[in-house]
Design an enzyme around this catalytic site. Structure first.
Site, PDB file in Angstrom:
ATOM      1  N   CYS A 168      74.927  84.934  49.255  1.00 17.81           N
ATOM      2  CA  CYS A 168      74.826  83.810  50.181  1.00 17.81           C
ATOM      3  C   CYS A 168      73.404  83.579  50.652  1.00 17.81           C
ATOM      4  O   CYS A 168      73.096  82.563  51.262  1.00 17.81           O
ATOM      5  CB  CYS A 168      75.715  84.040  51.390  1.00 17.81           C
ATOM      6  SG  CYS A 168      77.433  84.138  50.936  1.00 17.81           S
ATOM      7  N   ASP A 204      71.602  85.671  52.771  1.00 22.01           N
ATOM      8  CA  ASP A 204      71.290  86.234  54.087  1.00 22.01           C
ATOM      9  C   ASP A 204      71.866  87.649  54.190  1.00 22.01           C
ATOM     10  O   ASP A 204      73.075  87.829  54.041  1.00 22.01           O
ATOM     11  CB  ASP A 204      71.944  85.394  55.202  1.00 22.01           C
ATOM     12  CG  ASP A 204      71.157  84.137  55.524  1.00 22.01           C
ATOM     13  OD1 ASP A 204      69.966  84.258  55.807  1.00 22.01           O
ATOM     14  OD2 ASP A 204      71.766  83.047  55.481  1.00 22.01           O
ATOM     15  N   CYS A 212      66.361  83.345  55.879  1.00 20.46           N
ATOM     16  CA  CYS A 212      65.441  82.268  56.255  1.00 20.46           C
ATOM     17  C   CYS A 212      64.775  82.568  57.584  1.00 20.46           C
ATOM     18  O   CYS A 212      65.035  83.606  58.214  1.00 20.46           O
ATOM     19  CB  CYS A 212      66.202  80.955  56.328  1.00 20.46           C
ATOM     20  SG  CYS A 212      67.377  80.917  57.679  1.00 20.46           S
ATOM     21  N   CYS A 223      73.179  81.196  60.989  1.00 20.14           N
ATOM     22  CA  CYS A 223      72.273  82.320  60.766  1.00 20.14           C
ATOM     23  C   CYS A 223      72.257  83.239  61.974  1.00 20.14           C
ATOM     24  O   CYS A 223      72.069  84.447  61.843  1.00 20.14           O
ATOM     25  CB  CYS A 223      70.850  81.846  60.520  1.00 20.14           C
ATOM     26  SG  CYS A 223      70.713  80.764  59.117  1.00 20.14           S
TER      27      CYS A 223
END
Ligand SMILES: Cc1ncc(COP(=O)(O)O)c(C=O)c1O
Ligand SMILES: Cc1ncc(COP(=O)(O)O)c(C=O)c1O
Lengths: 127, 389, 389, 127
Positions: free
Chosen positions: A39, A41, A64, A108
């Site tokens: 994915c 992350d 990110c 996130c």
């Protein structure tokens, strides 16, 4: 791998550029990993517990800017807290501490808090 | 701060000469090209000259050039304008083609999406075998926007011609950067976009070979010989034509310059950073495309660090803005999602200099090192944590 | 030579302020609004501000504004985007609506074309009675481009709303010249075009009321919330937004100025030339539209004479360039073809002055006189052969 | 009533602005009318014939610039010609004498030559 143009707050940028508490704790009392590479992350959180308080906390993140900043902020919020206080650090609390995250990046902020909770729970299960 | 734009596949700055060429068409020669009076005739002349310029740039006739609002419209017009039937395309087309195909699948068309090899190449043999009795059109992009792979267009065109099937190519990224020969390549339709060649946004063209029957997408006043209604964007079209003629004029020097910078960037990165891979084809590649995969780091974080240093790059096709899925192009060349996340596209442009590349090569190792240092994917004790540069 | 532009319904010169506003978006703030880096963010901000401006100008929300390539695309999108079914429109719509309807008739839709009265007005009662169970949308233009007739939009909107039918209006000619209230008028979709309001060509917008479901016309990268793919024409959109805000800002003074000039022109012509008739409605009329019928002379010959004196007018809708048939609008208001041929449209603009009108009034009688003198339609010995002015 | 933007030669413009031989001949030896008002073009041509030659010719036109110019040019070409020469004046000859007409206007050049031929034929039928 494509995102809509994003804008981060100054706090997010600060934590992204100068992440606090980066690293691993080889003899951690608890560790949690959330997310996966597929994915895009992954966040690991390691804690040391002393007298029922989080006396040390470290993280590593593949992700990110928002993922890195939330992980950094989460460790900062967690340090010195009791385990219960640590468990009470929510995704929203982290986002708020960063003065907000773009809509598209709210997911996130899940990672780091979840990894922290996992680390605390691992410690609790062991003790 | 120094700002270095390395995202020319997303869009380009309009050339100053192009801007100057356009300006009189806003407030002075502003007429509607359909009007009978002198204001209209002046606009009509400008439009006619622009059409001639674009036709010349392609080696086409003026009657074969239809102005549109951009590459997306050209692609939509080419595919939707053709009679319903079977369509052959590839898995790595731009969303303007792929999403048009998805739409057409719901409207009576059948679409074959051909795979590509690890370099991003379509196998012409696969095209030949995919052709059916009801195949109406083959649409294969000339060069890919993400990895820059240049397809064997001439071979594909010959197959299409031999089988009596129309051949469309999306030349939005290739025009001005690699040779296009409508005749040798047997191209029936070709899409162009102005803002990728230092022209204004919101303008493009579809070349349609004389005798090719296609239906309009937009109905109205019958502009563009009835194929594309809507008052012509004279200033935009004039700017686009100027940009196209500059692209042809500067073709040799541009491609030489871009190829030099490309090699400098690729080699420089490979020399200074470990665990980096070039996505796409090693040689059949646009002169301005560098798509690199950095192990253990996430692309958007890299993009952000580069942005903070004034360097603009892309983590994929900026045109597909809404999606956060791994690039369909990188998936199609066989990369696993976990490897795709660390890919960065640098697309060079006319105004870039070797100093720009040196600057990038100067900051990149530090950025990669910093991100790898906090990456849980770097195995403990691995020398890979930091760059060697 | 003095040049007087009186063809503002065909297109307008871009306002100098608008040009100045656009220029930085060509070579400086040139980014792709979808790009993540600072160049992209700057473009995204510009786009966001422009969307806010256009939304404010209409009293809409930003999420209800979709930028297009112009009025024609907006009209096509509005009608083709709606589920197949029955459409109600009028006989005097712009070809962008009428030819879209013809297309839809071949693709599963049924269309009712309502007549208009001698002033060009649609009867709301006719709309009410035309509504069927399968009626999906009513599309009636706010103001007509040839004769300037302003429709009872609020009444029509109420009928649509009461019957659960979508209501679209083509406001390309009316915006900035007569009041538009999306709420009071119960408008669900509204088309705008930039180049009719002193903005650049090749840009427009479709307002789509929140909750209205429509399908895209162009597929691709998913721009404009997926409703209109294609890299956004940032400079054009910024210019359009500036033009829209100026239109609102200057609404009162513009309409007062235009109405004065209009009355001056109509009265002046009537006073100096015999056998002239005003086409369209005497009062429900755009402030800038003067459409006059001169008996015994042919319009194009008049246009040419006026052009030679530097005066730009139209013999109909310049947008419908390919056709030479008598105007469908003038036919619909009941004129015989032989009377239509002598009609001239003067459409006034912000920059026109009373001196301009005086100049026109000065040359017109001579031109009409000259043409009548060689016209076989003027009966021998009739005093009508020459103008009285 | 709408046409694509058109451009005329200098000769067309000259004949449009200063049409030659405008008028009617009340005691014409022959007259021809071509076109109709509904289509937007009507041209009348009148001739006087002396010694087998067109000694006078006049026209009236309701129509566009091209229609007026071709009518004017046709009368100029016809004046002084024999009837046979008059009948030999073709549409193309008129267009050529005007240095050409726009594609979209070629049909207009039909009118005047046709009206001239009609006038000559009327005269021939009567005599
Ligand atoms: C290969 C390709 N095709 C089509 C397009 C669409 O062009 P436009 O942005 O002009 O709509 C793009 C870029 O966006 C592209 O790279
Ligand atoms: C009423 C009306 N609708 C639509 C259009 C089409 O707009 P555009 O020229 O921007 O395509 C026009 C003018 O051309 C118009 O007058």
């Amino acid at each position: 791998m494509i995102g809509i143009a994003i804008e981060y707050t100054e706090k997010v940028m600060d934590h992204f550029m100068n992440p606090r508490n980066v690293g691993e704790i080889p003899d951690a009392d608890g560790a949690g990993t959330v997310g996966n590479q597929v994915c895009g992350d992954v966040t690991n959180v390691y804690i040391k517990v002393t007298d029922g308080r989080i006396s040390d906390v470290k993280f590593k993140t593949f992700g990110c800017g928002a993922a890195i900043a939330t992980a950094s902020m989460t460790t900062e919020l967690a340090l010195g807290k009791t385990l219960q206080e640590g468990l009470a650090i929510t995704r929203d609390a982290v986002a708020d501490a960063l003065d907000g995250l773009p809509e598209s990046k709210l997911h996130c902020s899940n990672l780091a808090a979840d990894a922290l909770h996992a680390a605390i729970k691992e410690y609790m299960a062991k003790n | 701060m120094k700002r270095i734009y390395l995202d020319h596949a997303a869009t380009t700055a309009v050339d100053r000469e192009v801007v100057q060429t356009m300006i009189p068409y806003f407030a002075e020669t502003f007429g509607n090209a359909s009007s009978l009076h002198s204001f209209g005739r002046d606009a009509m002349h400008a439009l006619g000259a622009a059409r001639q310029t674009v036709a010349d740039a392609l080696g086409a006739e003026t009657g074969e050039i239809f102005f549109t609002s951009g590459g997306t419209e050209s692609d939509n017009l080419a595919l939707k304008g053709v009679e319903t039937g079977h369509i052959i395309t590839s898995l790595i087309e731009h969303p303007a083609i792929l999403n048009t195909c998805r739409y057409l699948e719901n409207h009576g068309c059948d679409v074959t999406y051909l795979p590509v090899d690890s370099g991003g190449l379509v196998d012409p043999g696969n095209i030949e075998s995919a052709i059916r009795n009801d195949t109406k059109i083959i649409s294969i992009m000339h060069a890919n926007n993400e990895i820059g792979t240049i397809q064997p267009i001439a071979e594909i065109g010959t197959i299409a011609r031999d089988n009596g099937v129309l051949f469309h190519t999306d030349a939005v990224q290739s025009f001005g950067k690699t040779e296009t020969d409508l005749q040798k390549m047997n191209i029936d339709m070709l899409s162009l976009s102005s803002h990728k060649i230092y022209g204004p946004k919101g303008v493009g063209a579809l070349y349609v070979r004389d005798g090719t029957e296609i239906e309009p997408l937009m109905h109205g006043g019958g502009h563009e010989s009835g194929l594309r209604s809507g008052t012509e964007n004279v200033a935009g079209i004039v700017g686009f034509a100027k940009a196209a003629s500059l692209a042809i004029e500067r073709f040799e020097s541009d491609t030489r310059h871009l190829t030099n910078l490309r090699e400098m960037l690729i080699n420089g990165v490979m020399d200074t950073i470990d665990d980096v891979h070039l996505n796409g084809h090693p040689t059949k590649r646009l002169p301005n495309n560098v798509n690199l995969r950095f192990d253990f780091v996430e692309g958007e974080a890299m993009l952000l660090h580069l942005d903070l240093r004034g360097i603009a790059v892309s983590t994929g096709s900026a045109c597909s803005s809404a999606s956060k899925d791994p690039s369909h192009v990188l998936l199609a060349i066989g990369l696993a999602p976990e490897n795709i996340h660390g890919s960065i596209r640098f697309t060079l442009g006319r105004e870039n200099t070797s100093e720009d590349i040196e600057y990038v090569l100067g900051v990149l190792p530090e950025i990669v090192g910093k991100l790898r240092a906090i990456s849980p994917l770097v195995s403990k004790g691995s020398s890979r944590g930091s760059s060697s540069g």
